[in-house]
Each structure stands twice: as structure tokens, then as C-alpha cells.
Design an enzyme around this catalytic site. Structure first.
Site, PDB file in Angstrom:
ATOM      1  CG  ASP A  27     -80.546  68.692  16.093  1.00 43.44           C
ATOM      2  OD1 ASP A  27     -80.203  68.850  17.117  1.00 43.44           O
ATOM      3  OD2 ASP A  27     -79.849  67.836  15.299  1.00 43.44           O
ATOM      4  CG  ASP A  31     -80.805  64.866  18.767  1.00 41.83           C
ATOM      5  OD1 ASP A  31     -81.199  65.792  18.156  1.00 41.83           O
ATOM      6  OD2 ASP A  31     -81.549  64.740  19.905  1.00 41.83           O
ATOM      7  CG  ASP A  35     -82.012  71.039  20.347  1.00 45.79           C
ATOM      8  OD1 ASP A  35     -81.792  71.992  20.082  1.00 45.79           O
ATOM      9  OD2 ASP A  35     -81.165  69.938  20.041  1.00 45.79           O
ATOM     10  CG  ASP A 104    -100.073  73.221  22.147  1.00 49.28           C
ATOM     11  OD1 ASP A 104    -101.259  72.729  22.452  1.00 49.28           O
ATOM     12  OD2 ASP A 104     -99.513  73.198  20.912  1.00 49.28           O
ATOM     13  CG  ASP A 203    -104.538  69.748  21.754  1.00 49.24           C
ATOM     14  OD1 ASP A 203    -103.938  69.738  20.470  1.00 49.24           O
ATOM     15  OD2 ASP A 203    -104.861  68.441  22.158  1.00 49.24           O
ATOM     16  CD  GLU A 257    -106.767  71.887  17.723  1.00 45.58           C
ATOM     17  OE1 GLU A 257    -106.302  71.462  16.595  1.00 45.58           O
ATOM     18  OE2 GLU A 257    -106.900  71.127  18.716  1.00 45.58           O
ATOM     19  CG  HIS A 331     -98.980  71.098  14.847  1.00 44.88           C
ATOM     20  ND1 HIS A 331     -99.877  72.126  15.065  1.00 44.88           N
ATOM     21  CD2 HIS A 331     -99.194  70.050  15.457  1.00 44.88           C
ATOM     22  CE1 HIS A 331    -100.490  71.747  15.909  1.00 44.88           C
ATOM     23  NE2 HIS A 331    -100.339  70.433  16.182  1.00 44.88           N
ATOM     24  CG  ASP A 332    -102.769  69.270  13.844  1.00 44.67           C
ATOM     25  OD1 ASP A 332    -101.895  68.511  13.908  1.00 44.67           O
ATOM     26  OD2 ASP A 332    -103.553  69.562  14.553  1.00 44.67           O
TER      27      ASP A 332
HETATM   28  O1  TEU Z   1    -105.425  68.451  17.004  1.00 45.45           O
HETATM   29  C1  TEU Z   1    -106.833  68.330  16.724  1.00 45.45           C
HETATM   30  C2  TEU Z   1    -107.618  67.985  15.780  1.00 45.45           C
HETATM   31  O2  TEU Z   1    -108.672  67.752  15.586  1.00 45.45           O
HETATM   32  C3  TEU Z   1    -106.669  67.190  14.669  1.00 45.45           C
HETATM   33  O3  TEU Z   1    -106.956  65.774  14.809  1.00 45.45           O
HETATM   34  C4  TEU Z   1    -106.712  67.734  13.273  1.00 45.45           C
HETATM   35  O4  TEU Z   1    -108.217  67.875  12.958  1.00 45.45           O
HETATM   36  C5  TEU Z   1    -106.207  66.674  12.463  1.00 45.45           C
HETATM   37  O5  TEU Z   1    -105.036  66.469  12.779  1.00 45.45           O
HETATM   38  C6  TEU Z   1    -105.959  67.327  10.699  1.00 45.45           C
HETATM   39  O6  TEU Z   1    -105.613  66.399  10.154  1.00 45.45           O
HETATM   40  C7  TEU Z   1    -104.964  68.700  17.984  1.00 45.45           C
HETATM   41  C8  TEU Z   1    -103.381  68.921  17.801  1.00 45.45           C
HETATM   42  O7  TEU Z   1    -103.150  70.151  16.996  1.00 45.45           O
HETATM   43  C9  TEU Z   1    -102.879  67.653  16.889  1.00 45.45           C
HETATM   44  O8  TEU Z   1    -101.455  67.737  16.699  1.00 45.45           O
HETATM   45  C10 TEU Z   1    -102.943  66.496  17.914  1.00 45.45           C
HETATM   46  O9  TEU Z   1    -102.920  65.180  17.324  1.00 45.45           O
HETATM   47  C11 TEU Z   1    -104.611  66.289  18.656  1.00 45.45           C
HETATM   48  O10 TEU Z   1    -105.097  67.655  18.976  1.00 45.45           O
HETATM   49  C12 TEU Z   1    -104.609  65.366  19.904  1.00 45.45           C
HETATM   50  O11 TEU Z   1    -103.866  66.200  20.832  1.00 45.45           O
END
Ligand code: TEU
Length: 561
Positions: A27, A31, A35, A104, A203, A257, A331-332
Site C-alpha cells: 500500500d 488507505d 495499490d 487477468d 479466468d 484457468e 489467491h484462491d
Molecule cells: O476462480 C475459479 C474457481 O473455480 C474458484 O471458484 C475456485 O475453484 C475456488 O475459489 C477455490 O476455492 C476464478 C478466480 O480465480 C476467482 O478468484 C474468482 O472468484 C472466480 O474465478 C470468479 O471469477
């Protein structure tokens, strides 16, 4: 001997990609939200690490229902992140350092606040059929579930019809059947590529095509309807159209993805003659969860056998014509060291996992913070969570009779929540880990006083320094990038060992994936001598292939004669 055609050298095969989730990276204006100015401040950091490509998760204008995966305007930067000029500064700064920039691309859905949806719900042409609208007599038009739980349809009062959303209700699915939608997306892609973007991470790109008539899904599926909308009937056609109409004109890197994609599908979508360069598959992300209708987060321990089998299937299946995208977290997903390693052997197992990722055939993706071994987070209460998927999960579980309060599901949340990966990067032992001078949008992992970049850079034996060496080795030895993979000692309960071979070189990788010492003598499996080129324990350079005892999470890479 020449390389097989599909194994022709390309920059995107040799690259190491670093994923930035900007909200949590750095950051610059206090805030509490990371960013683009914060990314700019860290360009030398990225350069020092030795990575070649940055993948920036969405920075576009968005109401943030899914933290940026709900785009309101594809051609604007979210205020919180800065301006287009800030983005250009980041791009130029990366390019000056020979680092490429991948953006993305989220085109399965937009935000419900996107102008197209605002017009579509009012039936303003040409936007009337930009989304998937259906009348519903006594409820939703079919039985499909959303990926975040609950029905995939929401009734819109304005239009008086239901619209489809495979994710949150604030993420309506675009109607790819409509050529106008496709034209607008292609124009937008060209708009970014003309601004010197070097590629796209696409995505849920295998969700684009929905079958005619939107038939009900089979009730046995965890996400009802998924067998209908995953790899739908026109997907290949759309991917080829994206390729022919847009990508073929640029030297762009493309990573699709694709939840639910198999090796066979991947060969068609990302072969040397396929429309994309590589795909993210999810098979190793399922090794520790038994998703059921009742509990999509029913986690259990993963088994080394399964890990070997899965990676071996992909390594062999994509050779030589197709290419792997390699990742263990993003990140997921939970933090890799907490999931595939062991926090009690944090440094050792983080280095072992890094060795694994960078010595498989494919392009490694490093997720921010992984290079210092950031871990999962001890979230104490629902109030500390921000992720829409986690919040929906908690809500659904709390409706059940056998779940009384958060504590009953805390283990699953602590293990599986996407917020684990989204806490701020730990830069230093200063307040808020040096991420912000303000109030961070998501809790900082309390272990930042021990685990932080400043400390890791100062210590010669740190995980961070190990990543640097690993990236150097991969650059020095193309066999680590291109070589054919061969599994050794398939049945060893602790050791994961494999060879990589091309026409000039051969490498051996040995990984003790366990907290116990392991017995394993590489010499039993191969002939010849080896030179040690990397190790995560302090072992003498003269270590031989007869050596038979491996420390917990010990990792070594040899170059064979
Ligand atoms: O993720 C796709 C997806 O299938 C996710 O739902 C994933 O399986 C799940 O989060 C696992 O816990 C992509 C993006 O990377 C994600 O951040 C988005 O929320 C999603 O698409 C919708 O755009």
C-alpha cells in the site's frame, strides 16, 4: 537430435511467473489497501528475485463483490488501485527490467454494475441478449448451482426474468452465443494488447459455452449443472476464435484457468497446435478434499501416492506437444507450505515445494509471499473474513442443524479459506508488516514478526535466497525446463524422485516429502555419477548418489553425467 515440434523453445516456457494480488501486495497511500503505486515501489524487489513475468490479478474498475473478479469497466483502473497513468508506470517499469506483464481476463461474466448489464436488464438493444436471461414459471429455469453455493439464477425485478450467474449474483454470465458480445470482448482484448500487455490469464475460460436449452444438471454432481457448463459444446470454437481474431496477431502468453479440465481436454485446448499456451488444472487441488453436497469443504490429509500419480499423469500426458502451468497455491487456495508442506518444518518444506515446482516440465507460477514461506492464517472469527466464497460457505453451514457456531467449522475455514492467501505480504517486522501505514483491509498474519521479506533477504540460507538460486539453476539448465519427466521409485512412501532428460543433459530430483528421515539411494535407480547443483540442507558438494539417508523435507537436485 532436435526437440520435438511441440517442445520448441519459447520465452513463456522458460519464464518464471510471479502472481500479484495487488490489494494485498503493498500500500503506497496509507488507505490500508494495496495499490499500483505499491507495486511500483517493489519493482526492484521483483527484479532481484529473478522472475520474468508478472501476472496482475484484476485491477479494473469494480464494486468488489468478488474483489475485482466482478468488472464494471474493462478499460478503467479501480480508484483504490490508482489511475491508468499508475498502471502505465508499472508496465513501463516492468518492461525496463525485462519483466513482462500478464493481465487477468475475466470474460465469463461481468459485474451487474457493468453498463452492458444495466442496459440488458432494461432491454436496450444491442445489449438485450448480452447475458443469459430466462423466464421462470415457479422458480429458476433449471437446477444449476452457483460455484459459490446456492442457485445459479437470480430474478431481476427490472426485467422480470431470471439471469444466470455461475458465481455470485453480482457476477452475471455473458452470453457468448451472441456474436456482438464476442466482438466487444475481442476489441477490449486488442485494446489492452495494443497497450503492450504481454498476455492474459483467462479466468474460468472453460465455462464460456453453455449447452442449448440449458438442460438440468445431474443431481449427483457437487455443483449441480457443472457437467453441463464445464467444457461446454462450443468452447473449442470460442477459444479458436479468440486465437484467430486476437491472439494470433500478438506475441502474447495465454494461460487458461480451467476447473474440471482433464489431461485429454488440456491437450486439445493448449497443445502446440491448440488455441492457448497452457492451462491451470485443479486436480492436485482436490487431493485433500472430498467435496460433497453437504459440505464442499470436507478436508482430509492428502497422500503422497496421489500427488505422484496426479503430477505424473500431467507430466507424461502433456509431453511433448503440450505445456504445463505449475502452481501449488494462488489467491484462491490455502498457502502451499501449510497444505503440501509442514509448518513445523516451514523453511525446509517451503524450499522442497519450490524445488518441486521449478524442476517439473512447465512454467512455474509463484504466488506473492510464497517466496518467504508465508503460512495460513489463524482467523478467530467470521468478522475477520472478507472472501465472498468463505462467507457464503459459513452462512450455508450455519443453517445446518449440526453446526451451532463458527467454532464448529473453524478448522475447515482455517484450512481452506481463500483469505489465507489474501492477507498482506509481510515486508518487515514493523507495524502491519510494513504493508501499510493505515488500517489493513484484511488482518495481517500475526507471524509477520518472524516471517518477513526484510529478514529473509538478510539471511543467506532463507527461503527467499533459495528461490533466487533455484531460478538461476533453471535458467542455466534448460533440461529443467524442457526435459522429459520420468518417475523413479513410484512406490516409495516418503520419497518423490524423478529424472528430467533432454538431448544434452539429465537431471535428478529427490524430494523427501515427509517429517521423518527416509532411506533412499538414487544409485539403485540410475547409473553414473552426479553433481549436486542445489540442496535445501547443508550437504557437502561431494554428496554422492549412494547417499542413502534423507532428512525431513530434504530436497536435492543433481546433474547427471
Ligand atoms: O476462480 C475459479 C474457481 O473455480 C474458484 O471458484 C475456485 O475453484 C475456488 O475459489 C477455490 O476455492 C476464478 C478466480 O480465480 C476467482 O478468484 C474468482 O472468484 C472466480 O474465478 C470468479 O471469477
Amino acid at each position: 537430435m532436435t526437440q520435438p515440434n511441440g517442445d520448441a523453445r519459447s520465452w513463456w516456457k522458460e519464464a518464471v511467473v510471479y502472481q500479484i494480488y495487488p490489494r494485498s501486495f503493498n500500500d503506497s497511500d496509507g488507505d490500508g489497501v494495496g495499490d499500483l503505486g505499491g507495486v511500483y515501489e517493489k519493482l526492484d524487489y521483483l527484479d532481484d528475485l529473478g522472475i520474468d513475468v508478472v501476472w496482475l490479478t484484476p485491477v479494473y474498475d469494480s464494486p468488489l463483490a468478488d474483489y475485482g473478479y466482478d468488472i464494471r469497466n474493462y478499460r478503467e483502473i479501480l480508484d483504490e488501485f490508482g489511475t491508468m497513468a499508475d498502471w502505465e508506470r508499472v508496465r513501463d517499469g516492468l518492461h525496463e527490467r525485462d519483466i513482462r506483464l500478464v493481465m487477468d481476463l475475466v470474460v465469463n461474466h461481468t459485474s451487474d454494475e457493468h453498463e452492458w448489464f444495466e442496459k440488458s436488464r432494461r432491454e436496450v438493444d444491442p445489449y438485450t441478449d448480452y447475458y443469459i436471461w430466462r423466464e421462470g414459471d415457479d422458480g429458476p429455469p433449471n437446477n444449476w448451482d452457483s460455484m459459490f453455493g446456492g442457485p445459479a439464477w437470480t430474478y431481476d425485478e427490472v426485467r422480470g426474468e431470471y439471469y444466470l450467474h455461475l458465481f455470485d449474483p453480482k457476477q452475471p454470465d455473458l452470453n457468448w452465443e451472441n456474436p456482438g458480445v464476442r466482438e466487444d470482448i475481442y476489441e477490449m482484448m486488442r485494446w489492452w494488447l495494443d497497450r503492450e500487455v504481454d498476455g492474459f490469464r483467462m479466468d474460468v475460460i472453460n465455462f464460456l459455452s453453455k449447452p442449448d436449452g440449458l438442460p438440468d444438471g445431474h443431481p449427483s454432481q457437487v455443483v449441480t449443472g457443472s457437467e453441463q457448463f464445464i467444457n461446454g459444446p462450443r468452447l473449442e470454437e470460442y477459444l479458436w476464435e479468440i486465437h484467430d481474431r486476437v491472439l494470433s496477431e500478438y506475441d502474447a502468453m495465454t494461460i487458461g484457468e480451467m476447473p474440471g479440465v482433464s489431461v485429454e481436454d488440456a491437450r486439445a485446448y493448449a497443445g502446440s497446435d491448440g488455441p492457448l499456451d497452457m492451462v491451470f488444472h485443479f486436480e492436485h487441488m482436490r487431493l485433500d478434499s472430498k467435496e460433497t453436497e453437504e459440505d464442499p469443504w470436507d478436508f482430509h490429509d492428502w497422500e503422497l501416492d496421489d500427488l505422484k500419480a496426479t503430477f505424473t499423469r500431467w507430466q507424461e500426458g502433456l509431453y511433448p506437444e503440450s505445456w504445463n502451468a505449475l502452481y501449488l497455491n494462488n489467491h484462491d487456495q490455502p498457502r502451499q507450505v501449510s497444505r503440501f508442506g509442514d509448518e513445523n518444518y516451514r523453511e525446509e518444506s517451503a524450499k522442497l515445494l519450490a524445488t518441486f515446482l521449478h524442476t517439473l516440465r512447465g512454467t512455474p507460477f509463484v504466488y506473492q509471499g510464497e517466496e518467504i514461506g508465508m503460512t495460513n492464517v489463524p482467523f478467530e472469527d467470521v468478522d475477520e473474513l472478507e472472501d465472498v466464497e468463505t462467507i457464503r460457505y459459513v452462512e450455508r453451514m450455519l443453517e445446518r442443524d449440526d453446526v451451532e457456531n463458527f467454532e464448529d467449522i473453524q478448522d475447515a475455514v482455517l484450512y481452506g479459506s481463500r483469505d489465507n492467501a489474501r492477507t498482506p505480504v509481510q515486508w518487515s517486522a514493523e507495524e502491519n508488516a510494513g504493508f501499510t501505514t493505515g488500517d489493513p483491509w484484511l488482518k495481517v498474519n500475526p507471524n509477520y514478526t518472524d516471517i518477513n521479506v526484510e529478514d529473509a533477504r538478510a539471511r543467506p540460507d532463507s527461503i527467499w535466497q533459495y528461490y533466487r538460486r533455484l531460478i538461476d539453476r533453471r535458467n542455466e539448465h534448460p533440461v529443467l525446463v524442457y526435459g522429459q519427466y520420468e518417475l523413479l521409485a513410484a512406490d516409495h512412501p516418503q520419497i518423490y524422485a524423478y529424472l528430467r532428460t533432454n538431448e544434452d543433459e539429465q537431471a535428478l530430483v529427490v524430494l523427501n516429502f515427509s517429517t521423518e528421515r527416509a532411506e533412499f539411494s538414487p544409485a539403485d535407480h540410475i547409473d553414473g555419477e552426479g553433481e549436486l547443483i542445489l540442496a535445501n540442507y547443508d550437504v557437502p558438494q561431494s554428496a554422492t548418489l549412494e547417499d542413502g539417508l534423507w532428512q525431513p523435507y530434504e530436497a536435492r537436485v543433481y546433474l547427471l553425467d
